[in-house]
Write a protein that holds these residues in place. Structure first.
Motif, mmCIF file in Angstrom:
data_model
loop_
_atom_site.group_PDB
_atom_site.id
_atom_site.type_symbol
_atom_site.label_atom_id
_atom_site.label_comp_id
_atom_site.label_asym_id
_atom_site.label_seq_id
_atom_site.Cartn_x
_atom_site.Cartn_y
_atom_site.Cartn_z
ATOM 1 N N ILE A 1 37.427 29.779 -54.854
ATOM 2 C CA ILE A 1 37.089 30.340 -53.554
ATOM 3 C C ILE A 1 37.427 29.364 -52.427
ATOM 4 O O ILE A 1 37.835 29.769 -51.335
ATOM 5 C CB ILE A 1 35.590 30.747 -53.491
ATOM 6 C CG1 ILE A 1 35.275 31.483 -52.190
ATOM 7 C CG2 ILE A 1 34.694 29.538 -53.633
ATOM 8 C CD1 ILE A 1 35.899 32.817 -52.052
ATOM 9 N N GLU A 2 37.289 28.062 -52.691
ATOM 10 C CA GLU A 2 37.601 27.071 -51.664
ATOM 11 C C GLU A 2 39.001 26.495 -51.825
ATOM 12 O O GLU A 2 39.687 26.233 -50.831
ATOM 13 C CB GLU A 2 36.569 25.939 -51.717
ATOM 14 C CG GLU A 2 35.163 26.354 -51.325
ATOM 15 C CD GLU A 2 34.188 25.188 -51.370
ATOM 16 O OE1 GLU A 2 33.850 24.669 -50.297
ATOM 17 O OE2 GLU A 2 33.765 24.814 -52.489
ATOM 18 N N PRO B 1 26.672 29.914 -52.534
ATOM 19 C CA PRO B 1 26.869 29.305 -53.855
ATOM 20 C C PRO B 1 28.351 29.212 -54.227
ATOM 21 O O PRO B 1 28.795 29.770 -55.240
ATOM 22 C CB PRO B 1 26.116 30.265 -54.772
ATOM 23 C CG PRO B 1 26.264 31.605 -54.107
ATOM 24 C CD PRO B 1 26.269 31.332 -52.624
ATOM 25 N N LEU B 2 29.122 28.518 -53.417
ATOM 26 C CA LEU B 2 30.575 28.481 -53.620
ATOM 27 C C LEU B 2 30.963 27.847 -54.947
ATOM 28 O O LEU B 2 31.985 28.210 -55.547
ATOM 29 C CB LEU B 2 31.234 27.716 -52.462
ATOM 30 C CG LEU B 2 31.006 28.300 -51.063
ATOM 31 C CD1 LEU B 2 31.747 27.476 -50.010
ATOM 32 C CD2 LEU B 2 31.448 29.757 -51.013
ATOM 33 N N LEU C 1 36.517 33.841 -45.383
ATOM 34 C CA LEU C 1 35.245 33.713 -46.074
ATOM 35 C C LEU C 1 34.129 33.572 -45.046
ATOM 36 O O LEU C 1 34.237 32.773 -44.116
ATOM 37 C CB LEU C 1 35.277 32.479 -46.988
ATOM 38 C CG LEU C 1 33.956 31.962 -47.552
ATOM 39 C CD1 LEU C 1 33.385 32.946 -48.538
ATOM 40 C CD2 LEU C 1 34.162 30.596 -48.217
ATOM 41 N N LEU C 2 33.065 34.373 -45.201
ATOM 42 C CA LEU C 2 31.929 34.238 -44.294
ATOM 43 C C LEU C 2 30.640 34.674 -44.965
ATOM 44 O O LEU C 2 30.651 35.368 -45.981
ATOM 45 C CB LEU C 2 32.146 35.011 -43.004
ATOM 46 C CG LEU C 2 32.211 36.541 -43.041
ATOM 47 C CD1 LEU C 2 31.929 37.098 -41.654
ATOM 48 C CD2 LEU C 2 33.598 37.019 -43.492
ATOM 49 N N THR D 1 24.269 36.517 -49.870
ATOM 50 C CA THR D 1 23.588 35.767 -50.927
ATOM 51 C C THR D 1 22.290 35.123 -50.449
ATOM 52 O O THR D 1 21.750 34.243 -51.126
ATOM 53 C CB THR D 1 24.529 34.694 -51.495
ATOM 54 O OG1 THR D 1 25.186 34.008 -50.412
ATOM 55 C CG2 THR D 1 25.589 35.317 -52.382
ATOM 56 N N GLY D 2 21.795 35.551 -49.307
ATOM 57 C CA GLY D 2 20.479 35.108 -48.866
ATOM 58 C C GLY D 2 20.486 33.765 -48.170
ATOM 59 O O GLY D 2 21.535 33.258 -47.744
ATOM 60 N N TYR D 3 19.294 33.198 -48.095
ATOM 61 C CA TYR D 3 19.082 31.970 -47.335
ATOM 62 C C TYR D 3 18.276 30.976 -48.155
ATOM 63 O O TYR D 3 17.540 31.344 -49.071
ATOM 64 C CB TYR D 3 18.317 32.277 -46.034
ATOM 65 C CG TYR D 3 19.102 33.129 -45.066
ATOM 66 C CD1 TYR D 3 19.813 32.552 -44.024
ATOM 67 C CD2 TYR D 3 19.149 34.514 -45.201
ATOM 68 C CE1 TYR D 3 20.540 33.326 -43.137
ATOM 69 C CE2 TYR D 3 19.873 35.295 -44.321
ATOM 70 C CZ TYR D 3 20.572 34.700 -43.290
ATOM 71 O OH TYR D 3 21.304 35.479 -42.428
#
Length: 540
Positions: free
Chosen positions: A163-164, A156-157, A171-172, A329-331
């Motif tokens: 963050i970007e 969820p960037l 970042l990973l 943050t899951g899938y």
């Protein structure tokens, strides 16, 4: 008549589906895109293939007795909580024992699943696959999709400004995580406090210069080890506890639950959760409280924004010199091979009848297996779904008409469409869901009937763990070893610990507990008959 069934995926759910097809006399063909079985449980050092797998140090959150297939217990010498290598070994044993591998086509990717022109009368599907560059078209009477919900990393960037565009560190996503080597000596921010976020924070704290764990959720932390050293799920997941939760006022059950959580440590003091919070999650982690207490992990609120080398949090604090951000943050899940008319109708499992069947289809010949998140083992839930589905395909189990299924689905859907990636949407009570599907499949045990015919077994079922073997006592697929498996599950739990015997623990105490529990069982039955819950019965 359904005969030929396509099973997509050879993970735990896919293998169980193949076995259930064979049990019902169907002809399954399982398509697996990789070179081996196991799904997420087959660990690989590389992430280049794009296949999701567990990280190297993962240990199961559910115990072996509560996680096994219902007619195939884990070996008694396996520990209660398992590393991925033993889970994969178990899946291989299962596949060999039931002769499943001959029905699996490896390195075969499913490209499309589409209705045949005569679908309204035949219910058949055209399945196009690719093997080593060669495309092949097949016709199947039914399809079972067993790809689960661990498919595409959810990043969820957009929720984290900078963050970007500004952040200069690495970042990973947790999907890319394998071990601690790349994090040695770094200042790491872990975003997300699910089971994965908690596990990785603890593991990284041993080698990183500092670990910060950011969360916006109220989180209760429990241990795998419960009363008297037994597995937590075996002690807590019982029909007796489940009945009490149904009978007692919700405010009282919440108070009891929170008091139990806080009996280990005060979660408010640690900044994790408050008993006044209406929304919360529960994670399993024995080491996180000590890491917070020792300062090797620092808990932080949600991130407001990122700068070039720092994270600014919603409480106004800032942590400087962040080297790496790890998103736990899951899938998200998707079924790109399904035709658009079917795929577009599946927002999450609430779009499916009983989380399995798309209700809008003219013929119920497509099933989604494993798209669930339970308070217990997903593997067990997937097997139960597969038993019900193959019973429907074979004509033994009947579904309501599509209009009624659609009405049921619409009742479960929220009035406002939420983010389909929210894993909380999938969370359900293990016993409630298992009993619901077992009733549909005609395999739900009757505690009251057993109390009259086999009191010892009835007490073990009602007061003991709601283990998968319970669903092999009656109905189609009944297993002659189910009773013995239930009555010996505590012995199998203790067996791997008997590497140094220091005394003689008699089992007579358990017999006395059963005798004393009989009045409680009768009292619970009386209370339930006097104050029934609408639409629900533990005895049916």
């Amino acid at each position: 008549m359904v005969r030929r069934v396509a099973v997509i995926g050879a993970g735990a759910g896919g293998l169980a589906s193949v076995k259930c097809c064979l049990d019902e006399g169907l002809e399954p063909t399982c398509f697996e895109s990789s070179e081996d079985i196991g799904g997420v449980w087959r660990y690989t050092d590389s992430t280049d293939s794009g296949r999701v797998s567990v990280y190297r140090s993962v240990i199961t959150n559910t115990s072996k007795e509560m996680s096994c297939f219902s007619d195939f217990p884990f070996p008694e010498d396996f520990p209660s909580y398992l590393p991925h290598s033993l889970v994969l070994q178990y899946l291989r044993m299962y596949a060999r024992h039931f002769g499943l591998l001959q029905h699996v086509r490896f390195q075969t990717t499913v490209l499309s699943v589409r209705k045949r022109p005569d679908f309204t009368s035949s219910g058949q599907w055209e399945v196009v696959t690719e093997t080593e560059g060669v495309h092949e078209s097949h016709v199947f009477d039914a399809v079972m999709v067993c790809t689960g919900h661990y498919q595409e990393p959810y990043l969820p960037l957009a929720s984290f400004p900078g963050i970007e565009s500004r952040f200069e560190g690495q970042l990973l996503h947790s999907r890319e995580y394998r071990d601690v080597q790349a994090f040695r000596g770094k200042r790491v921010l872990v975003v997300g406090i699910g089971n994965t976020g908690g596990d990785l924070s603890v593991e990284l704290s041993r080698v990183a210069a500092k670990v910060f764990l950011s969360t916006r959720s109220n989180t209760w932390v429990i241990s795998r080890v419960s009363d008297h050293g037994f597995p937590c799920d075996m002690v807590g997941t019982t029909r007796f506890n489940h009945l009490l939760e149904r009978l007692l006022p919700s405010a009282l059950t919440r108070r009891i639950r929170f008091r139990k959580f806080n009996s280990w440590f005060n979660h408010t003091n640690y900044g994790l959760a408050s008993s006044k919070s209406p929304k919360f999650k529960v994670i399993v982690n024995e080491e996180l409280p000590f890491c917070l207490l020792s300062g090797t992990v620092v808990l932080k609120p949600n991130v407001k924004e990122f700068t070039e080398s720092s994270a600014v949090f919603e409480d106004g604090t800032t942590e400087e010199n962040i080297d790496m951000v790890l998103f736990a943050t899951g899938y998200s899940f998707s079924f790109p091979f399904l035709e658009e008319s079917v795929r577009s109708a599946i927002d999450d499992n609430r779009s499916l009848y009983n989380c399995v069947f798309p209700p809008q289809l003219e013929k119920p010949t497509l099933a989604i297996v494993g798209l669930i998140q339970l308070t217990g083992s997903i593997m067990v839930g997937s097997e139960m779904q597969a038993r019900w589905v193959t019973g429907v395909f074979a004509g033994w189990n009947k579904l309501p008409p599509p209009s009624r299924m659609m009405a049921e689905v619409l009742k479960r859907k929220p009035p406002v469409k939420r983010n389909p990636h929210e894993r909380e949407n999938l969370k359900m009570s293990f016993i409630s869901y298992m009993d619901k599907i077992a009733a549909c499949a005609g395999v739900k045990p009757s505690v009251l009937r057993l109390l009259l015919t086999d009191p010892q077994l009835a007490l073990a079922i009602f007061f003991g763990p709601c283990s998968p073997y319970q669903y092999r006592l009656v109905g189609r697929g009944r297993w002659s070893g189910a009773r013995a498996a239930i009555l010996t599950q505590w012995q199998r739990t203790l067996k791997p610990l008997r590497t140094r015997v220091v005394g003689d623990n008699s089992n007579s105490s358990w017999c006395w507990v059963c005798l004393l529990a009989l009045p409680a069982a009768l009292t619970a039955a009386f209370l339930f008959s006097k104050y029934p819950q609408p639409g629900w019965s533990p005895w049916a």
